[in-house]
Enzyme design. Structure first.
Site, short mmCIF file in Angstrom:
data_model
loop_
_atom_site.label_atom_id
_atom_site.label_comp_id
_atom_site.label_asym_id
_atom_site.label_seq_id
_atom_site.Cartn_x
_atom_site.Cartn_y
_atom_site.Cartn_z
N GLN A 1 26.34 55.31 -10.62
CA GLN A 1 27.77 55.55 -10.63
C GLN A 1 28.44 54.81 -11.78
O GLN A 1 28.11 53.66 -12.07
CB GLN A 1 28.37 55.09 -9.29
CG GLN A 1 29.73 55.65 -9.00
CD GLN A 1 30.07 55.59 -7.51
OE1 GLN A 1 29.17 55.51 -6.67
NE2 GLN A 1 31.34 55.64 -7.18
N SER B 1 20.48 52.34 -8.71
CA SER B 1 21.28 52.64 -7.51
C SER B 1 21.19 54.13 -7.17
O SER B 1 20.13 54.63 -6.84
CB SER B 1 22.73 52.18 -7.73
OG SER B 1 23.48 52.27 -6.54
N LEU B 2 22.30 54.86 -7.28
CA LEU B 2 22.30 56.31 -7.05
C LEU B 2 21.18 56.99 -7.85
O LEU B 2 20.56 57.95 -7.39
CB LEU B 2 23.65 56.88 -7.46
CG LEU B 2 23.70 58.39 -7.74
CD1 LEU B 2 23.59 59.17 -6.46
CD2 LEU B 2 24.95 58.76 -8.51
N ARG C 1 25.40 60.16 1.54
CA ARG C 1 25.49 58.76 1.08
C ARG C 1 26.88 58.49 0.50
O ARG C 1 27.51 57.47 0.82
CB ARG C 1 24.41 58.52 0.02
CG ARG C 1 24.40 57.12 -0.58
CD ARG C 1 23.33 57.08 -1.67
NE ARG C 1 23.05 55.73 -2.17
CZ ARG C 1 23.59 55.21 -3.26
NH1 ARG C 1 24.49 55.89 -3.95
NH2 ARG C 1 23.26 53.99 -3.66
N HIS D 1 26.16 47.73 -2.34
CA HIS D 1 24.95 46.89 -2.31
C HIS D 1 25.24 45.51 -1.71
O HIS D 1 24.78 44.49 -2.22
CB HIS D 1 24.32 46.78 -3.70
CG HIS D 1 23.85 48.11 -4.21
ND1 HIS D 1 22.72 48.72 -3.71
CD2 HIS D 1 24.38 48.96 -5.13
CE1 HIS D 1 22.57 49.88 -4.33
NE2 HIS D 1 23.56 50.05 -5.17
N GLN E 1 18.14 50.31 0.40
CA GLN E 1 18.82 50.15 -0.90
C GLN E 1 20.32 49.92 -0.79
O GLN E 1 20.91 49.15 -1.55
CB GLN E 1 18.54 51.39 -1.76
CG GLN E 1 18.94 51.27 -3.20
CD GLN E 1 19.52 52.56 -3.74
OE1 GLN E 1 20.51 53.07 -3.23
NE2 GLN E 1 18.89 53.09 -4.77
#
Length: 284
Positions: free
Chosen positions: A10, A88-89, A113, A195, A244
């Site tokens: 992102q 991440s993503l 998500r 996170h 995650q």
């Protein structure tokens, strides 16, 4: 020389993203129209024409980056990675591009998500901050000394760590980190505390969908954020993907491990070049 393919997270979105792929590749057009059908709205209209404000909504941003990344991989003739990773993503993009999950199931996962994260952000407000020029170990110590929830969330490269948590705790941590010698501690324009433990409600919602998703062995090892280690076992991949959301992104460690395992070329697949800049700082 081994090739590593990396996929952004992102923040790498921009109006006009993936339009060149749509205009020049039949595969891209087919996949993007399929994405519109799966999501139930024409996300491509927002990707191509904006406005930027709409594209910044988490529920739009995450699917848009996933679509751009996986479509670009599908349209790359020599896409044969020896290893892969995503920030991440971007981990979802890496798994779809290497065949661990299908494009359709990956997009559904990312959509759930994104909406779950947005909901968690609205119910428990939080923020993130980038800390520059302070050792990661010192950052972790300061986070532990603060009132409330604040944790190290993204180990982006040496000298750049992102912290995440409750707004007041993040502000307190920033003050202490500047006193400890951080060059900068910059509050980020994000929707919430990604996170961090504040994402626990989103993790619970995502768990049900991940459990129903079919995972296969990817075409190459995927270095996952939670441990920075390579995985090919579908069940291990599933478990790590679920962890995650509330665990830090160990990007520095992932890049170092890929380089140690023989990666001589890193190819960023998806919008932007943020990861290339981080990789240069990590391994030169």
């Amino acid at each position: 020389m081994k090739k590593a393919y990396v996929f952004p997270g992102q923040g790498s979105q921009f109006p006009g993203m993936a339009k060149d792929l749509y205009d020049t590749h039949e595969t891209a057009r087919r996949m993007m129209e399929e994405a519109n059908r799966i999501l139930g709205f024409r996300i491509t209209d927002i990707m191509f024409d904006g406005p930027a404000e709409d594209l910044r909504q988490t529920k739009v941003t995450q699917p848009a980056i996933f679509i751009h990344s996986v479509v670009q991989a599908a349209c790359t003739p020599d896409f044969r990675p020896d290893m892969a990773a995503g920030h991440s993503l971007g981990e979802f993009s890496a798994l779809a591009a290497t065949g661990s999950i299908s494009f359709e199931e990956g997009l559904k996962l990312v959509s759930v998500r994104a909406r779950a994260m947005q909901k968690a952000c609205e119910s428990t407000p939080g923020t993130m901050a980038a800390v520059l020029a302070l050792p990661a170990g010192r950052i972790e110590e300061i986070c532990l000394s603060c009132e409330g929830i604040v944790v190290a969330a993204n180990y982006n490269c040496d000298g750049q760590t992102v912290i995440s948590g409750e707004s007041k705790a993040v502000e307190e941590a920033c003050m202490k980190m500047k006193e400890a010698g951080a060059r900068r501690c910059l509050i980020l324009p994000v929707g919430g505390a990604f996170h961090s433990p504040l994402m626990e409600p989103a993790r619970a919602e995502l768990a049900a969908v991940i459990e129903r998703t079919t995972f296969k062995a990817p075409s190459c090892p995927v270095y996952q954020n939670v441990t920075a280690l390579p995985y090919t076992d579908p069940e291990e991949i599933r478990r790590n993907l679920l962890s995650q959301l509330t665990s830090p992104v160990r990007w520095t460690q992932s890049v170092r491990n890929m380089a140690a395992d023989g990666a001589g070329e890193f190819h960023e697949t998806g919008p932007g070049k943020v990861l290339q800049g981080l990789i240069t700082k990590i391994i030169g």
